[in-house]
Design a protein around this motif. Structure first.
Motif, short mmCIF file in Angstrom:
data_model
loop_
_atom_site.label_atom_id
_atom_site.label_comp_id
_atom_site.label_asym_id
_atom_site.label_seq_id
_atom_site.Cartn_x
_atom_site.Cartn_y
_atom_site.Cartn_z
N ARG A 147 -10.99 -7.47 -9.20
CA ARG A 147 -10.41 -6.84 -8.02
C ARG A 147 -8.91 -7.08 -7.97
N THR A 148 -8.50 -8.32 -8.28
CA THR A 148 -7.08 -8.65 -8.26
C THR A 148 -6.32 -7.83 -9.29
N ILE A 149 -6.86 -7.75 -10.50
CA ILE A 149 -6.15 -7.03 -11.57
C ILE A 149 -5.97 -5.56 -11.20
N TYR A 150 -7.06 -4.94 -10.73
CA TYR A 150 -6.96 -3.50 -10.43
C TYR A 150 -6.10 -3.23 -9.21
N PHE A 151 -5.97 -4.24 -8.34
CA PHE A 151 -5.17 -4.02 -7.14
C PHE A 151 -3.68 -4.27 -7.38
N LEU A 152 -3.38 -4.97 -8.47
CA LEU A 152 -1.99 -5.37 -8.74
C LEU A 152 -0.99 -4.21 -8.67
N PRO A 153 -1.27 -3.05 -9.27
CA PRO A 153 -0.30 -1.95 -9.21
C PRO A 153 0.01 -1.50 -7.78
N VAL A 154 -0.94 -1.68 -6.86
CA VAL A 154 -0.67 -1.28 -5.47
C VAL A 154 0.42 -2.15 -4.87
N MET A 155 0.43 -3.43 -5.30
CA MET A 155 1.37 -4.37 -4.73
C MET A 155 2.76 -4.24 -5.33
N ALA A 156 2.83 -3.90 -6.62
CA ALA A 156 4.11 -3.92 -7.31
C ALA A 156 4.99 -2.75 -6.86
N GLY B 186 -6.32 1.26 -7.54
CA GLY B 186 -6.71 -0.01 -6.93
C GLY B 186 -6.94 0.11 -5.44
N MET C 27 -4.60 -1.13 -16.70
CA MET C 27 -3.90 -1.46 -15.46
C MET C 27 -2.79 -2.48 -15.71
N PHE D 13 2.58 -4.19 -16.90
CA PHE D 13 3.07 -5.53 -16.57
C PHE D 13 3.31 -6.34 -17.85
N ILE E 195 9.74 -7.23 -8.39
CA ILE E 195 8.34 -7.20 -7.96
C ILE E 195 7.78 -8.61 -7.73
N VAL F 15 4.26 -9.84 -5.60
CA VAL F 15 3.14 -10.06 -6.51
C VAL F 15 2.69 -11.52 -6.45
N PHE G 207 0.95 -12.09 -3.25
CA PHE G 207 -0.38 -11.46 -3.33
C PHE G 207 -1.35 -12.35 -4.09
N GLN H 115 -4.77 -13.25 -1.91
CA GLN H 115 -5.28 -11.91 -2.21
C GLN H 115 -6.04 -11.28 -1.06
#
Lengths: 315, 383, 278
Positions: free
Chosen positions: A127-136, A191, C25, C29, C254, C258, C261, C265
């Motif tokens: 969940r964290t990995i897939y959500f990362l682009p939303v945060m960046a 995400g 994804m 990065f 970023i 990040v 987060f 999370q």
């Protein structure tokens, strides 16, 4: 703590009685109410509702920033707009972007949510990995994507060459540029959709799956058809519409990566509006574009509220 | 119609033993209640029978055939869930149709758009419709068939859930606390309906509940579970009148059985509250506990006395709460005739017939009373 | 349940698919960190390698900080997002309280306007608000970045929904204790609403930290740039030449969100998905 609780209990009854018998208190409270909402109401008028009315009004004028006069020109801006090839290109590109990104991001988001939910291990890591682009920050990541898509030194073409496939000048080629932006859009939105679907999946009662098992839905697909998909109905329409509205607003990646090029192949509505309104300062004309944009977004919102009313199952 | 056999079923969740070896046989066509306080493992046992939960060890046999590893849907059992688990997006009709469609239609015939076009589908749908109409008739839900579960009342949902279970003509019905979401009045009504349904269908019913009244009123046999073990199995009357364990005696019956401190003497004689009972047993000497049901306490005469500290007049009957001086003990007596209520605070003598007494040893096991004492038990009414 | 073989096969398949997706994804990065750690010569090489032969992250970072005043831009980001959030709460909380707990004429109309306000996308009001700021001479200032966002219809709606769940008795008790209506907002309602305010805060800070459109329109001066604007300018000036420092700059921009987060999370996902309601 317990003292506080006692005060609450004790106060409740007399306070209610006071409300009924003493209107004087009530009216003083009414003044307070107006004082409390005044800042919000004023700001809403100045920053939201006023400007909204303003943009519609502006679209009927020939106002340009810095010009001493302006006059009402009726529908002339719209006539110009509909006669302008660039507008139609921008509209078509925007719709293409929406039609590619929405299904892409919704289906991928759903698939990922189902995959994550189908097991118990490593759920929160995925969940964290897939959500990362939303945060960046999208702008920063757009710049990274630009270099990933670099014709010579980028990761994507490097991998393609490694696999013996032809390379592309993704953002510089008018046949691929828009789709490259779509890919970035999907990457960024997946995400967000996944998290909404996960929330929807978690809220499906477990007993429904057990009932389905007992009723004879023995395959995973049968249970998906019987329980998961219909139960996700409201979430799905919601995710589709939210993704749609966000896709209509696409601007950041376009502005920083292609400026609408090459040869207008990535020109989108908000980018046209930005160029007309804030580079050429043709405020009236840009306002007309805004109004067209608003019509689309509000239409989507209307669809959402329509479907939301229908989609509610349980009480 | 099925006989369900469980042999040494064990189950643990995260290292906690929930079921500690259950051996048990459910006869064909009987209405059996699994009853016990929450957390006793009764729901887990039901889910193991259904196949929703795998046991750690032991075997489940349905009609002599082991079903371990067989999917729930293939066991041909029906289950009615506590929350009814109706599909909220489907109408009552479609809800009841699900098990039939799953069984009678092929995967291709079930496809949303293509399915209805296939040749055999119409005839099958026709059969399904007829079956559902028959069920709806029986359960009196015909007018509700077009509604969605959200538009039904609790009792109606309950009936639809039963209909969905009935329509497939299962080997046995499993009920997981199906009445606990209903209000008290409706619960009593549905109790009668379910018992009647069982008489009509003559199929095996396995019914899980924490409400001893449901178990007492509906079942042909009751299985009392506590702490992951099956403590006693018997008819409602056996469980009530002849509990093998003090926990069973305390769990079954409302108001609760009165437990008085007692003592077993070396010669087998039994004392309660300092007075000797005209009873004897073969147990070793020591502390014991003596249980007497509220309705077996006779007020007005007897060797004991207490003060009336509370009265509950329910109209048809009344409960008198007595505090016994010196013992720090309270007990409840049922008074059948409410026209002669004692006054609050009054001092009252009471006693009980010797056959009203159930004696338990210090770990709660029932102490059998000696047969030769039976003569004496019947003689004088009061101790 | 059916048998352990198929269960473990399914589990393996699940991980394979999810890892493949995760690789896509994470690719940008990883590529960003990789490039930011490479010296110029390795960046401009057609040969694909992720781990640099010579580790040059510190050089690239140093160069990025030398070419652009990144610290200043980060500070701008902090000032702007915090100011927006604080003002949003100061405006929204009293209004939300009044809408949830007080009776006054026009309440329903006001609430309808709030609901309507949520639907207005920020791009729609950009031109008139820009003209307004131009008129009052506030363009190219912190005020221009902050003022338009002090009103959050969504924030009012969210808080109002939350306050609806606070029992009336609590408010009445506070009144009996002699607290004024204003006092109730800050001393009774705010503490009760901390979870909702936190979620809204994350939503607001993330949205405005990442916002590009509005700063792009109203800013001119370099020293006021917000982080996204800074990366965009960095890229326009340097692209094609120094990718290493550019990627290092992107990393810096970023990083704050990040990292926050990764530490919280659950709260972040909660906060961000609030936009879902919007």
């Amino acid at each position: 703590m317990s003292d506080g609780a006692m005060t609450i209990d004790a106060a409740a009854v007399p306070a209610r009685a006071a409300r009924r018998t003493l209107p004087a208190h009530g009216s003083r409270r009414t003044y307070s109410a107006y004082a409390l909402v005044a800042p919000a109401a004023a700001l809403m008028l100045v920053m939201l509702l006023g400007p909204l009315a303003g943009v519609i009004a502006l679209s009927f004028t020939d106002y340009q920033l810095g010009a001493p006069h302006f006059s009402w020109i009726g529908l002339a801006n719209y006539q110009d707009l509909f006669a302008d090839k660039v507008f139609w290109i921008a509209l078509r590109n925007t719709l293409t972007y929406v039609v590619v990104v929405v299904p892409g991001a919704v289906i991928a988001g759903l698939a990922i949510a189902l995959l994550i939910q189908s097991g118990t291990s490593l759920r929160s890591l995925y969940r964290t990995i897939y959500f990362l682009p939303v945060m960046a920050t999208l702008i920063a990541m757009a710049v990274v994507w630009e270099f990933m898509l670099h014709p010579q030194f980028g990761l994507v073409n490097g991998l393609l060459r490694g696999a013996g496939l032809p390379a592309f000048a993704w953002l510089q080629d008018r046949s691929t540029a828009l789709y490259a932006l779509c890919a970035i859009g999907i990457w960024q939105a997946v995400g967000f959709n996944m998290v909404l679907f996960l929330a929807g999946l978690v809220s499906i009662p477990k007993q429904l799956y057990e009932a389905a098992e007992i009723d004879g839905a023995s395959s995973g697909w049968a249970r998906f058809r019987l329980v998961t998909w219909p139960m996700l109905g409201p979430v799905t329409t919601f995710v589709v519409v939210v993704s749609g509205i966000r896709s209509f607003q696409v601007f950041d990646t376009v502005h920083v990566l292609t400026k609408g090029g090459p040869s207008k192949s990535t020109e989108v509505l908000i980018h046209t509006m930005y160029t007309e309104g804030f580079e050429f300062f043709r405020s009236g004309y840009a306002a007309a574009i805004t109004v067209v944009f608003l019509v689309f977004v509000l239409a989507l919102t209307l669809i959402k509220s329509r479907l939301a009313d229908r989609g509610v199952h349980y009480t | 119609m099925a006989q369900i056999e469980l042999s040494t079923i064990r189950k643990s969740f995260d290292g906690t033993d929930v079921l500690k070896g259950i051996d048990f046989r459910i006869e064909d066509g009987e209405f059996i209640s699994l009853v016990g306080p929450s957390g006793c493992g009764k729901s887990t046992l039901l889910r193991i029978i259904a196949g929703l939960e795998p046991q750690n060890s032991g075997q489940v046999r349905i009609d002599g055939r082991p079903v371990d590893g067989i999917r729930p849907s293939a066991r041909n059992l029906a289950m009615v869930f506590q929350s009814y688990a109706l599909y909220p997006h489907l109408s009552t009709f479609d809800n009841i149709a699900v098990p039939l469609r799953m069984r009678r239609l092929s995967a291709i015939e079930r496809l949303p758009l293509l399915g209805p076009l296939l040749p055999g589908r119409r005839a099958k749908e026709h059969g399904i419709r007829a079956d559902i109409a028959a069920i709806a008739e029986q359960l009196d839900i015909a007018p509700l068939l077009r509604r969605k579960p959200g538009q039904l009342s609790g009792g109606q949902r309950q009936r639809v859930a039963v209909g969905r279970a009935m329509v497939r003509e299962p080997l046995a019905f499993l009920f997981d606390e199906p009445l606990s979401n209903l209000d008290a009045k409706l619960r009593v009504h549905m109790r009668a309906e379910l018992a009647e349904l069982h008489r009509r269908l003559k199929t095996t019913f396995v019914y899980v509940t924490h409400d001893q009244a449901e178990a007492m009123t509906m079942s042909s046999r009751i299985a009392v579970m506590m702490g992951g073990e099956l403590i006693q199995v018997g008819t409602p009357a056996e469980i009530y009148n002849d509990p093998g364990d003090i926990r069973v005696a305390e769990f079954i019956g409302s108001p609760k059985i009165n437990i008085l401190p007692g003592r077993v003497w070396k010669d087998g004689g039994i004392d309660v509250l300092g007075s000797a009972l005209r009873l004897a047993c073969g147990a070793t000497a020591g502390e014991c506990r003596v249980g007497v049901r509220p309705e077996r306490i006779d007020l007005g005469a007897g060797p004991f006395s207490g003060n009336v500290v509370h009265l509950e007049n329910l109209g048809a009957e009344a409960f008198v709460h007595l505090a016994i001086e010196g013992a720090g003990l309270r007990l409840i007596a049922r008074l059948a005739d409410v026209r002669h209520l004692p006054a609050m605070g009054s001092h009252l003598a009471f006693g009980f017939a010797s056959d009203a007494v159930q004696v338990f040893d210090s770990i709660g096991k029932r102490i059998p009373l000696k047969v030769e004492q039976a003569e004496r038990v019947r003689e004088p009414a009061h101790v | 349940m059916s048998n352990t073989h198929s269960v473990s096969l399914q589990a393996v398949l699940r991980h394979l698919l999810l890892i493949a997706g995760a690789a896509i994804m994470l690719a940008p990065f990883i590529w960003m960190i990789s490039t930011a750690s490479k010296p110029q010569t390795e960046v401009f090489s057609s040969e694909l390698h992720l781990i640099p032969y010579r580790f040059a992250l510190w050089d690239n970072l140093r160069e990025a900080f030398a070419k652009a005043n990144l610290l200043r831009f980060l500070l701008n980001g902090v000032i702007v997002t915090i100011s927006i959030f604080v003002l949003q709460v100061m405006v929204a909380l009293p209004a939300a309280y009044a809408l949830a707990k007080l009776r006054f004429r026009g309440r329903d109309t006001l609430f309808a306007l709030v609901l309507f306000g949520i639907l207005i996308p920020p791009q729609a009001t950009a031109i008139p608000v820009f003209l307004l700021l131009h008129k009052v001479g506030l363009l190219d200032s912190y005020a221009a970045l902050v003022l338009p966002f002090t009103i959050s219809a969504f924030g009012i709606f969210l808080m109002r929904q939350f306050f609806k769940t606070v029992p009336d008795d609590l408010v009445d008790a506070a009144r009996m204790d002699g607290i004024s209506e204003f006092g109730i907002v800050w001393r009774v309602m705010l503490p009760a609403a901390i979870p909702a305010v936190t979620a809204f805060g994350i939503f607001s800070v993330v949205a405005h930290w990442n916002d590009y459109f509005w700063p792009l329109i109203v800013l001119n001066s370099e020293q006021l740039r917000t982080p996204p604007l800074a990366v965009a300018h960095f890229r326009n000036n340097e692209a094609g030449t120094s990718y290493g420092p550019l990627m290092a700059a992107a990393m810096v921009i970023i990083a704050p969100l990040v990292i926050a987060f990764l530490f919280a999370q659950r709260r972040f996902i909660e906060g961000i998905t609030l936009t879902g309601i919007k």
